[in-house]
Write an enzyme that holds these catalytic residues in place. Structure first.
Site, PDB file in Angstrom:
ATOM      1  CG  HIS A  55      -1.939  -1.116   1.167  1.00 30.12           C
ATOM      2  ND1 HIS A  55      -2.358  -1.833   2.252  1.00 30.12           N
ATOM      3  CD2 HIS A  55      -2.611  -1.616   0.089  1.00 30.12           C
ATOM      4  CE1 HIS A  55      -3.262  -2.734   1.855  1.00 30.12           C
ATOM      5  NE2 HIS A  55      -3.424  -2.625   0.552  1.00 30.12           N
ATOM      6  CD  GLU A  58      -0.965   0.460   4.628  1.00 32.66           C
ATOM      7  OE1 GLU A  58      -2.197   0.545   4.587  1.00 32.66           O
ATOM      8  OE2 GLU A  58      -0.366  -0.621   4.642  1.00 32.66           O
ATOM      9  CG  HIS A 185       0.295  -4.011   5.090  1.00 32.76           C
ATOM     10  ND1 HIS A 185      -0.604  -3.589   4.146  1.00 32.76           N
ATOM     11  CD2 HIS A 185       0.845  -5.134   4.589  1.00 32.76           C
ATOM     12  CE1 HIS A 185      -0.604  -4.409   3.112  1.00 32.76           C
ATOM     13  NE2 HIS A 185       0.267  -5.373   3.362  1.00 32.76           N
ATOM     14  CD  GLU A 278      -1.750  -3.968   9.119  1.00 34.94           C
ATOM     15  OE1 GLU A 278      -1.421  -2.768   8.996  1.00 34.94           O
ATOM     16  OE2 GLU A 278      -2.416  -4.575   8.253  1.00 34.94           O
TER      17      GLU A 278
HETATM   18 ZN   LIG Z   1      -1.876  -2.012   4.193  1.00 37.15          ZN
END
Ligand SMILES: [Zn+2]
Length: 301
Positions: A55, A58, A185, A278
């Site tokens: 992404h 990010e 992420h 994350e």
């Molecule tokens: Zn992401």
């Protein structure tokens, strides 16, 4: 990717830079590899990969991987025993950005105006973590009706279903025998493991989006996720960014179900154990916040 070339010129004998393909707008998807024999698969040496910035907005994972490359090189030169052992006994592939087109859009906007979504998708406005062939569907079908549940083949028309970035990653997975992987992420702080796609999306006639969907390797995945969350300064605390995750880990589908993600694909296609990390509440933290890897935002994923 000047900083990758800087690392390569400081450590030319243990690194190699290569590209696995190009983005929609023609930017290379660069990888830096660390090994005592770069470019060669040595028998019994595990192949490991890190992928960040899938992404484009990010960015923390991207910065971390650039720093990790510098760190591995410096510590190898300092003869740090642990790092020397890692480089001699494994082959490490690091891709700081899987979505360089999206990154440029997000970076133009900068940290002060960055929204949830600007730069998240690729140039074609496709979310790359919803773009892999859906092998879960095949696996769930075969579980009921007989047939293989791992090393699943790609659908015949897979190239028409995916974006150039996704296609490059699939070719890369095809050509290396990766056994372990992490996908970096931002937008939460938790280590997430497969399956991401829920096995039972419909329960008693209404749509249910969360249900724990374990792989046959659930114990290994939990241990892997925990080895990260406890090595991290505060991921293992249960409350982060407004979410509650015991030990800082979660099964993907028990958080929310996600189809066509990269994590499930790695596992079902090649038995590569990938987890999704994350790493920051804020997707695009300001430079001053980078050392802690945080931000006070509550943006999701
Ligand atoms: Zn992401």
């Amino acid at each position: 990717m000047q900083s990758l070339y800087d690392v390569h010129s400081s450590c030319p004998y243990i690194t190699r830079i290569y590209s696995v393909g190009r983005s929609h707008q023609g930017r290379h998807l660069y990888v830096i590899e660390f090994s005592d024999y770069p470019g060669v698969h040595e028998l019994l040496e595990p192949e490991f990969k890190y992928v960040a910035n899938m992404h484009g907005n990010e960015i923390l994972g991207r910065e971390l991987l650039l720093q990790l490359a510098e760190f591995l090189c410096e510590e190898y030169r300092n003869r740090n025993e642990r790092i020397v052992r890692l480089i001699e006994n494994t082959r490490i592939h690091i891709m700081p950005s899987m979505n360089p087109d999206g990154y440029e859009v997000a970076a133009d906007q900068g940290p002060y105006f960055n929204g949830y979504v600007t730069g998240r998708n690729n140039f074609n406005e496709v979310d790359l973590n919803r773009n892999f062939p859906d092998l879960n569907m095949v696996m769930y079908y075969n579980e009921k009706n007989g047939g293989p549940t791992d090393h699943l083949p790609l659908p015949d028309n897979w190239k028409e279903q995916v974006e150039p970035e996704t296609q490059a990653i699939i070719n890369w997975i095809e050509n290396h025998n990766f056994v372990l992987s992490a996908n970096l992420h931002g937008g939460a702080v938790v280590a997430n493991y497969p399956f991401d796609k829920s096995k039972d999306l419909r329960v008693r006639g209404y749509r249910r989006t969360t249900s724990y969907s374990a792989t046959p390797d659930d114990k290994v995945f939990k241990a892997l996720a925990m080895s990260y969350s406890f090595a991290h300064g505060w991921m293992h605390r249960e409350f982060n960014c407004g979410d509650y995750f015991p030990y800082g880990i979660t099964n993907g589908a028990s958080w929310y179900s996600l189809s066509k993600g990269m994590q499930d694909f790695n596992y079902l296609y090649k038995n590569c154990f990938e987890i999704t990390l994350e790493l920051s509440c804020n997707k695009f933290p300001k430079e001053a916040e980078l050392p802690r890897g945080s931000g006070m935002g509550t943006a999701r994923l």
